[in-house]
Design an enzyme around this catalytic site. Structure first.
Site, PDB file in Angstrom:
ATOM      1  N   GLY A  46       0.757  -1.228  -0.004  1.00 27.47           N
ATOM      2  CA  GLY A  46      -0.011  -0.032   0.058  1.00 27.47           C
ATOM      3  C   GLY A  46       0.989   1.062   0.023  1.00 27.47           C
ATOM      4  N   GLN A  51       3.125   9.920   1.708  1.00 29.89           N
ATOM      5  CA  GLN A  51       4.559   9.289   1.677  1.00 29.89           C
ATOM      6  C   GLN A  51       5.351   9.598   0.505  1.00 29.89           C
ATOM      7  OE1 GLN A  51       2.473   5.262   2.543  1.00 29.89           O
ATOM      8  NE2 GLN A  51       4.606   5.048   3.365  1.00 29.89           N
ATOM      9  N   CYS A  89       6.366  -0.143   7.625  1.00 30.41           N
ATOM     10  CA  CYS A  89       5.802   0.774   6.839  1.00 30.41           C
ATOM     11  C   CYS A  89       6.980   1.261   5.987  1.00 30.41           C
ATOM     12  CB  CYS A  89       5.413   2.058   7.872  1.00 30.41           C
ATOM     13  SG  CYS A  89       4.975   3.480   6.949  1.00 30.41           S
ATOM     14  N   LEU A  90       6.981   1.425   4.893  1.00 30.64           N
ATOM     15  CA  LEU A  90       8.108   2.110   3.855  1.00 30.64           C
ATOM     16  C   LEU A  90       8.586   3.236   4.410  1.00 30.64           C
ATOM     17  CD1 LEU A  90       6.291   1.041   0.319  1.00 30.64           C
ATOM     18  CD2 LEU A  90       8.301   0.057   1.455  1.00 30.64           C
ATOM     19  N   HIS A 131      -4.184   1.122   7.864  1.00 26.91           N
ATOM     20  CA  HIS A 131      -2.778   1.809   7.876  1.00 26.91           C
ATOM     21  C   HIS A 131      -2.768   3.117   6.945  1.00 26.91           C
ATOM     22  CE1 HIS A 131       1.958   0.970   7.836  1.00 26.91           C
ATOM     23  NE2 HIS A 131       1.704   1.758   6.966  1.00 26.91           N
ATOM     24  N   GLU A 132      -3.065   2.992   5.648  1.00 29.56           N
ATOM     25  CA  GLU A 132      -3.112   3.831   4.704  1.00 29.56           C
ATOM     26  C   GLU A 132      -4.090   4.842   4.990  1.00 29.56           C
ATOM     27  OE1 GLU A 132      -0.696   3.423   2.797  1.00 29.56           O
ATOM     28  OE2 GLU A 132      -0.444   1.224   3.019  1.00 29.56           O
ATOM     29  N   HIS A 135      -2.324   7.026   7.257  1.00 24.92           N
ATOM     30  CA  HIS A 135      -1.055   8.095   6.743  1.00 24.92           C
ATOM     31  C   HIS A 135      -1.722   9.318   6.471  1.00 24.92           C
ATOM     32  CE1 HIS A 135       2.618   6.005   6.695  1.00 24.92           C
ATOM     33  NE2 HIS A 135       2.067   4.987   6.078  1.00 24.92           N
TER      34      HIS A 135
HETATM   35  O1  GNR Z   1       4.428  -2.722   2.718  1.00 17.86           O
HETATM   36  C1  GNR Z   1       3.825  -2.720   3.747  1.00 17.86           C
HETATM   37  N1  GNR Z   1       3.323  -3.620   4.343  1.00 17.86           N
HETATM   38  C2  GNR Z   1       2.466  -3.561   5.289  1.00 17.86           C
HETATM   39  C3  GNR Z   1       2.530  -4.893   6.212  1.00 17.86           C
HETATM   40  C4  GNR Z   1       1.557  -4.788   7.355  1.00 17.86           C
HETATM   41  C5  GNR Z   1       0.733  -3.854   7.472  1.00 17.86           C
HETATM   42  C6  GNR Z   1       0.581  -2.610   6.488  1.00 17.86           C
HETATM   43  C7  GNR Z   1       1.613  -2.737   5.711  1.00 17.86           C
HETATM   44  S1  GNR Z   1       1.659  -1.039   4.634  1.00 17.86           S
HETATM   45  C8  GNR Z   1       3.298  -1.199   4.098  1.00 17.86           C
HETATM   46  C9  GNR Z   1       3.346  -0.182   2.922  1.00 17.86           C
HETATM   47  C10 GNR Z   1       3.274   1.136   3.473  1.00 17.86           C
HETATM   48  O2  GNR Z   1       4.017   1.716   4.339  1.00 17.86           O
HETATM   49  N2  GNR Z   1       2.497   1.833   3.478  1.00 17.86           N
HETATM   50  O3  GNR Z   1       1.885   3.042   3.932  1.00 17.86           O
HETATM   51 NI    NI Z   2       2.915   3.118   5.696  1.00 17.45          NI
END
Ligand code: GNR
Ligand code: NI
Length: 159
Positions: A46, A51, A89-90, A131-132, A135
């Site tokens: 995601g 980001q 998270c990236l 999670h997204e 952000h």
């Molecule tokens: O790549 C991602 N893996 C992930 C694993 C578990 C829960 C959420 C994520 S999102 C993350 C990519 C990211 O940072 N998206 O904002």
């Molecule tokens: Ni993230």
């Protein structure tokens, strides 16, 4: 399409609240394309516009079932059941932790045609979507964890 630079760490844009998209115009379509290309290049599941330094409420997700594009997404229903599972998270390279989240969510959003649709998510999709959406409000997964619950495990920054 372009791969954009993913902001990391204490970059202030990760703590800012993204603005609603008024109309899905060319710029938003290009942003959706670039987010997808950047997400696949980084091997994420995601990516939110914050980001890549853009404060618009735009997100892409692909948990292995195909690309999902969300413009102005909102959670309209959350299950009372909570599930705890690993997240990374990236924008926080080298960190992970177990985050409690509602197990299922219903999300209302617009697609790239500006049409409203509803997404019912559970499992990894529900977790990633939450999670997204966080952000877009400047919230990171570590905000749910106490310092001792944040696991540092990066290649390169191990000590
Ligand atoms: O790549 C991602 N893996 C992930 C694993 C578990 C829960 C959420 C994520 S999102 C993350 C990519 C990211 O940072 N998206 O904002
Ligand atoms: Ni993230």
């Amino acid at each position: 399409m372009s791969i954009r630079i993913i902001r990391t760490g204490k970059d202030p844009v990760l703590r800012q609240v993204a603005k609603p998209v008024a109309t899905v115009n060319r710029a938003v379509e290009k942003l959706l394309d670039d987010l997808a290309e950047t997400m696949y290049h980084a091997e994420g599941i995601g990516l939110a516009a914050n980001q890549v330094g853009i404060l618009k409420r735009v997100v892409v997700i692909d948990v292995g079932t195909g690309l999902i594009e969300l413009v102005n997404p909102e959670i309209v229903e959350k299950s009372p059941e909570v599930d705890t599972d690993a997240e990374a998270c990236l924008s926080l390279p080298g960190l992970r932790g177990d985050v409690p989240r509602p197990k299922q969510v219903t999300i209302k959003a617009q697609n790239r045609q500006g049409e409203e649709f509803t997404l019912e998510a559970d499992g990894l999709l529900a977790r990633c979507a939450q999670h997204e959406l966080d952000h877009l409000d400047g919230v990171l997964f570590i905000d749910y964890l106490r310092p001792e619950q944040i696991i540092r495990e990066s290649e390169g920054s191990r000590r």
